[in-house]
Design a protein around this motif. Structure first.
Motif, PDB file in Angstrom:
ATOM      1  N   ARG A  69       0.814  -1.225   0.000  1.00 49.57           N
ATOM      2  CA  ARG A  69       0.000   0.000   0.000  1.00 49.57           C
ATOM      3  C   ARG A  69       0.842   1.267   0.000  1.00 49.57           C
ATOM      4  O   ARG A  69       0.542   2.224  -0.677  1.00 49.57           O
ATOM      5  N   SER A  70       1.931   1.259   0.782  1.00 50.41           N
ATOM      6  CA  SER A  70       2.727   2.485   0.880  1.00 50.41           C
ATOM      7  C   SER A  70       3.928   2.462  -0.059  1.00 50.41           C
ATOM      8  O   SER A  70       4.671   3.444  -0.130  1.00 50.41           O
ATOM      9  N   ASP A  71       4.137   1.325  -0.760  1.00 42.64           N
ATOM     10  CA  ASP A  71       5.308   1.190  -1.636  1.00 42.64           C
ATOM     11  C   ASP A  71       6.621   1.169  -0.861  1.00 42.64           C
ATOM     12  O   ASP A  71       7.681   1.334  -1.450  1.00 42.64           O
ATOM     13  N   SER A  72       6.563   0.984   0.463  1.00 44.57           N
ATOM     14  CA  SER A  72       7.791   0.988   1.260  1.00 44.57           C
ATOM     15  C   SER A  72       8.580  -0.300   1.051  1.00 44.57           C
ATOM     16  O   SER A  72       7.994  -1.359   0.840  1.00 44.57           O
ATOM     17  N   VAL A  73       9.901  -0.184   1.112  1.00 47.09           N
ATOM     18  CA  VAL A  73      10.776  -1.356   1.068  1.00 47.09           C
ATOM     19  C   VAL A  73      11.582  -1.393   2.362  1.00 47.09           C
ATOM     20  O   VAL A  73      12.209  -0.404   2.732  1.00 47.09           O
ATOM     21  N   TYR A  74      11.501  -2.512   3.074  1.00 50.60           N
ATOM     22  CA  TYR A  74      12.274  -2.686   4.296  1.00 50.60           C
ATOM     23  C   TYR A  74      13.312  -3.772   4.047  1.00 50.60           C
ATOM     24  O   TYR A  74      12.980  -4.841   3.531  1.00 50.60           O
ATOM     25  N   LYS A  75      14.564  -3.496   4.429  1.00 49.17           N
ATOM     26  CA  LYS A  75      15.626  -4.486   4.224  1.00 49.17           C
ATOM     27  C   LYS A  75      16.185  -4.911   5.583  1.00 49.17           C
ATOM     28  O   LYS A  75      16.237  -4.109   6.521  1.00 49.17           O
ATOM     29  N   PHE A  76      16.612  -6.171   5.639  1.00 47.34           N
ATOM     30  CA  PHE A  76      17.050  -6.746   6.917  1.00 47.34           C
ATOM     31  C   PHE A  76      18.376  -7.482   6.753  1.00 47.34           C
ATOM     32  O   PHE A  76      18.590  -8.166   5.749  1.00 47.34           O
ATOM     33  N   CYS A  77      19.234  -7.403   7.805  1.00 51.11           N
ATOM     34  CA  CYS A  77      20.555  -8.035   7.780  1.00 51.11           C
ATOM     35  C   CYS A  77      20.442  -9.553   7.800  1.00 51.11           C
ATOM     36  O   CYS A  77      21.396 -10.251   7.489  1.00 51.11           O
ATOM     37  N   SER A  78      19.270 -10.049   8.224  1.00 53.42           N
ATOM     38  CA  SER A  78      19.132 -11.485   8.459  1.00 53.42           C
ATOM     39  C   SER A  78      17.658 -11.865   8.387  1.00 53.42           C
ATOM     40  O   SER A  78      16.780 -11.009   8.541  1.00 53.42           O
ATOM     41  N   THR A  79      17.419 -13.141   8.159  1.00 52.88           N
ATOM     42  CA  THR A  79      16.038 -13.627   8.099  1.00 52.88           C
ATOM     43  C   THR A  79      15.338 -13.426   9.444  1.00 52.88           C
ATOM     44  O   THR A  79      14.158 -13.093   9.483  1.00 52.88           O
ATOM     45  N   GLN A  80      16.070 -13.610  10.555  1.00 51.97           N
ATOM     46  CA  GLN A  80      15.384 -13.486  11.843  1.00 51.97           C
ATOM     47  C   GLN A  80      15.016 -12.046  12.183  1.00 51.97           C
ATOM     48  O   GLN A  80      14.060 -11.823  12.911  1.00 51.97           O
ATOM     49  N   ASP A  81      15.787 -11.065  11.642  1.00 59.75           N
ATOM     50  CA  ASP A  81      15.394  -9.682  11.908  1.00 59.75           C
ATOM     51  C   ASP A  81      14.110  -9.344  11.143  1.00 59.75           C
ATOM     52  O   ASP A  81      13.261  -8.604  11.642  1.00 59.75           O
ATOM     53  N   MET A  82      13.957  -9.902   9.931  1.00 58.84           N
ATOM     54  CA  MET A  82      12.681  -9.689   9.237  1.00 58.84           C
ATOM     55  C   MET A  82      11.548 -10.373  10.003  1.00 58.84           C
ATOM     56  O   MET A  82      10.461  -9.800  10.166  1.00 58.84           O
ATOM     57  N   LEU A  83      11.813 -11.571  10.500  1.00 60.42           N
ATOM     58  CA  LEU A  83      10.778 -12.296  11.253  1.00 60.42           C
ATOM     59  C   LEU A  83      10.355 -11.506  12.494  1.00 60.42           C
ATOM     60  O   LEU A  83       9.159 -11.393  12.786  1.00 60.42           O
ATOM     61  N   SER A  84      11.323 -10.937  13.208  1.00 63.41           N
ATOM     62  CA  SER A  84      10.963 -10.213  14.432  1.00 63.41           C
ATOM     63  C   SER A  84      10.161  -8.959  14.090  1.00 63.41           C
ATOM     64  O   SER A  84       9.267  -8.567  14.838  1.00 63.41           O
ATOM     65  N   TRP A  85      10.449  -8.351  12.957  1.00 64.61           N
ATOM     66  CA  TRP A  85       9.651  -7.197  12.489  1.00 64.61           C
ATOM     67  C   TRP A  85       8.248  -7.671  12.083  1.00 64.61           C
ATOM     68  O   TRP A  85       7.245  -7.086  12.461  1.00 64.61           O
ATOM     69  N   VAL A 139      18.496 -20.171   8.738  1.00 63.31           N
ATOM     70  CA  VAL A 139      19.062 -20.347   7.400  1.00 63.31           C
ATOM     71  C   VAL A 139      17.959 -20.740   6.415  1.00 63.31           C
ATOM     72  O   VAL A 139      17.261 -21.736   6.618  1.00 63.31           O
ATOM     73  N   SER A 140      17.817 -19.965   5.339  1.00 60.53           N
ATOM     74  CA  SER A 140      16.676 -20.134   4.422  1.00 60.53           C
ATOM     75  C   SER A 140      17.043 -20.881   3.137  1.00 60.53           C
ATOM     76  O   SER A 140      18.115 -20.669   2.567  1.00 60.53           O
ATOM     77  N   TYR A 141      16.119 -21.735   2.697  1.00 59.65           N
ATOM     78  CA  TYR A 141      16.315 -22.560   1.501  1.00 59.65           C
ATOM     79  C   TYR A 141      15.027 -22.617   0.682  1.00 59.65           C
ATOM     80  O   TYR A 141      13.926 -22.613   1.250  1.00 59.65           O
ATOM     81  N   GLY A 142      15.188 -22.754  -0.645  1.00 59.99           N
ATOM     82  CA  GLY A 142      14.037 -22.937  -1.513  1.00 59.99           C
ATOM     83  C   GLY A 142      13.497 -24.358  -1.442  1.00 59.99           C
ATOM     84  O   GLY A 142      12.299 -24.590  -1.564  1.00 59.99           O
ATOM     85  N   GLU A 143      14.409 -25.324  -1.245  1.00 66.13           N
ATOM     86  CA  GLU A 143      14.017 -26.735  -1.239  1.00 66.13           C
ATOM     87  C   GLU A 143      14.166 -27.312   0.166  1.00 66.13           C
ATOM     88  O   GLU A 143      15.172 -27.104   0.833  1.00 66.13           O
ATOM     89  N   ARG A 144      13.177 -28.081   0.559  1.00 60.36           N
ATOM     90  CA  ARG A 144      13.201 -28.691   1.878  1.00 60.36           C
ATOM     91  C   ARG A 144      14.397 -29.642   2.048  1.00 60.36           C
ATOM     92  O   ARG A 144      15.023 -29.685   3.117  1.00 60.36           O
ATOM     93  N   ALA A 145      14.730 -30.388   0.988  1.00 56.85           N
ATOM     94  CA  ALA A 145      15.832 -31.358   1.067  1.00 56.85           C
ATOM     95  C   ALA A 145      17.160 -30.660   1.350  1.00 56.85           C
ATOM     96  O   ALA A 145      17.993 -31.175   2.110  1.00 56.85           O
ATOM     97  N   ALA A 146      17.350 -29.481   0.768  1.00 57.98           N
ATOM     98  CA  ALA A 146      18.594 -28.734   0.982  1.00 57.98           C
ATOM     99  C   ALA A 146      18.666 -28.272   2.437  1.00 57.98           C
ATOM    100  O   ALA A 146      19.737 -28.291   3.059  1.00 57.98           O
ATOM    101  N   ALA A 147      17.543 -27.851   2.983  1.00 58.33           N
ATOM    102  CA  ALA A 147      17.491 -27.434   4.393  1.00 58.33           C
ATOM    103  C   ALA A 147      17.825 -28.612   5.292  1.00 58.33           C
ATOM    104  O   ALA A 147      18.603 -28.502   6.242  1.00 58.33           O
ATOM    105  N   GLN A 148      17.260 -29.775   4.961  1.00 60.26           N
ATOM    106  CA  GLN A 148      17.505 -30.974   5.759  1.00 60.26           C
ATOM    107  C   GLN A 148      18.985 -31.361   5.715  1.00 60.26           C
ATOM    108  O   GLN A 148      19.548 -31.803   6.725  1.00 60.26           O
ATOM    109  N   ALA A 149      19.626 -31.160   4.553  1.00 56.53           N
ATOM    110  CA  ALA A 149      21.048 -31.498   4.414  1.00 56.53           C
ATOM    111  C   ALA A 149      21.899 -30.652   5.363  1.00 56.53           C
ATOM    112  O   ALA A 149      22.854 -31.142   5.960  1.00 56.53           O
ATOM    113  N   LEU A 150      21.547 -29.368   5.543  1.00 54.56           N
ATOM    114  CA  LEU A 150      22.287 -28.529   6.486  1.00 54.56           C
ATOM    115  C   LEU A 150      22.056 -29.010   7.919  1.00 54.56           C
ATOM    116  O   LEU A 150      23.002 -29.122   8.703  1.00 54.56           O
ATOM    117  N   ALA A 151      20.794 -29.302   8.231  1.00 50.78           N
ATOM    118  CA  ALA A 151      20.477 -29.778   9.583  1.00 50.78           C
ATOM    119  C   ALA A 151      21.237 -31.068   9.886  1.00 50.78           C
ATOM    120  O   ALA A 151      21.725 -31.263  10.998  1.00 50.78           O
TER     121      ALA A 151
END
Ligand code: ZN
Ligand code: CU1
Length: 225
Positions: A69-85, A139-151
């Motif tokens: 609605r406002s056309d605002s763009v917010y950028k974050f250093c990390s996935t968790q900072d976006m999540l907390s916002w 840590v973010s991944y497009g594919e679940r299998a790739a995420a599981q490989a890191l875990a």
């Protein structure tokens, strides 16, 4: 007389078709507004909307939110900072596109903008030894299998976007309570992460990367006191 009727029917049909067409074009106009804008580039000097750190100087998956609605763009250093916002009550009602880096496709130390993906359909590893901009990372991944490989190789568990909540943020925060002290050592931190990522995946319990992370945590702890 028959001819007259034929013309009338044809004229009525034409009128009907034009009404239907008008309705259709109205529909397409509505959906045009909802076409996603797509991710934007992280520029040198961009600061995290939550913590103020310079985003491109830091390792790990980054995130951004494009509010419609406002056309605002917010950028974050990390996935968790976006999540907390995002988890703040006033922001959850926003209409926003949310993007994160797909860590499987781009280097952890310098993630590239062309590998930003929809955050809501991404998979996340919480509790791994991988250190990002804020220390312990989501840590973010497009594919679940790739995420599981890191875990499997660096610990932690795989969660979907809908499973991310305040408890996950709390878990990351308590794992990273040394972050404030580590802040002054960003460069050293970055080197540690680069070495960690370059190492081949090992399965013994005593991963050098884990040792390094523990060492680093101990250092930071020491400085705090
Ligand atoms: Zn931040
Ligand atoms: Cu930070």
């Amino acid at each position: 007389m028959m001819k007259m009727q034929g013309i009338t029917i044809r004229w009525c049909l034409a009128l009907l078709v034009s009404v239907v067409l008008t309705a259709c074009s109205d529909d397409s106009k509505t959906s045009e507004v909802e076409v996603p804008r797509g991710p934007v580039a992280f520029e040198a000097g961009d600061e995290c909307h939550v913590c103020g750190m310079i985003i491109t100087e830091l390792p790990g998956a980054k995130a951004q939110a494009l509010e419609s609605r406002s056309d605002s763009v917010y950028k974050f250093c990390s996935t968790q900072d976006m999540l907390s916002w995002w988890l703040q009550p006033e922001n959850q009602h926003l209409q926003a596109e949310l993007y994160v880096h797909d860590v499987a496709k781009t280097p952890w130390e310098h993630p590239q903008d062309e590998h930003l993906i929809d955050a809501r359909s991404a998979w996340y590893v919480v509790g791994s030894s991988l250190q990002g901009a804020m220390g312990p990372s989501l840590v973010s991944y497009g594919e679940r299998a790739a995420a599981q490989a890191l875990a499997d190789s660096k610990g932690g568990r795989v969660l979907s976007w809908d499973q991310l909540d305040l408890a996950v943020l709390q878990e990351l925060a308590s794992a990273g309570h040394e972050h404030a002290a580590a802040h002054g050592e960003q460069l050293q931190h970055q080197h540690g992460v680069a070495e960690e990522v370059a190492e081949p995946v090992q399965h013994d319990e005593h991963l050098p990367a884990v040792d390094k992370a523990v060492e680093h945590a101990a250092d930071a702890e020491h400085q705090q006191h």
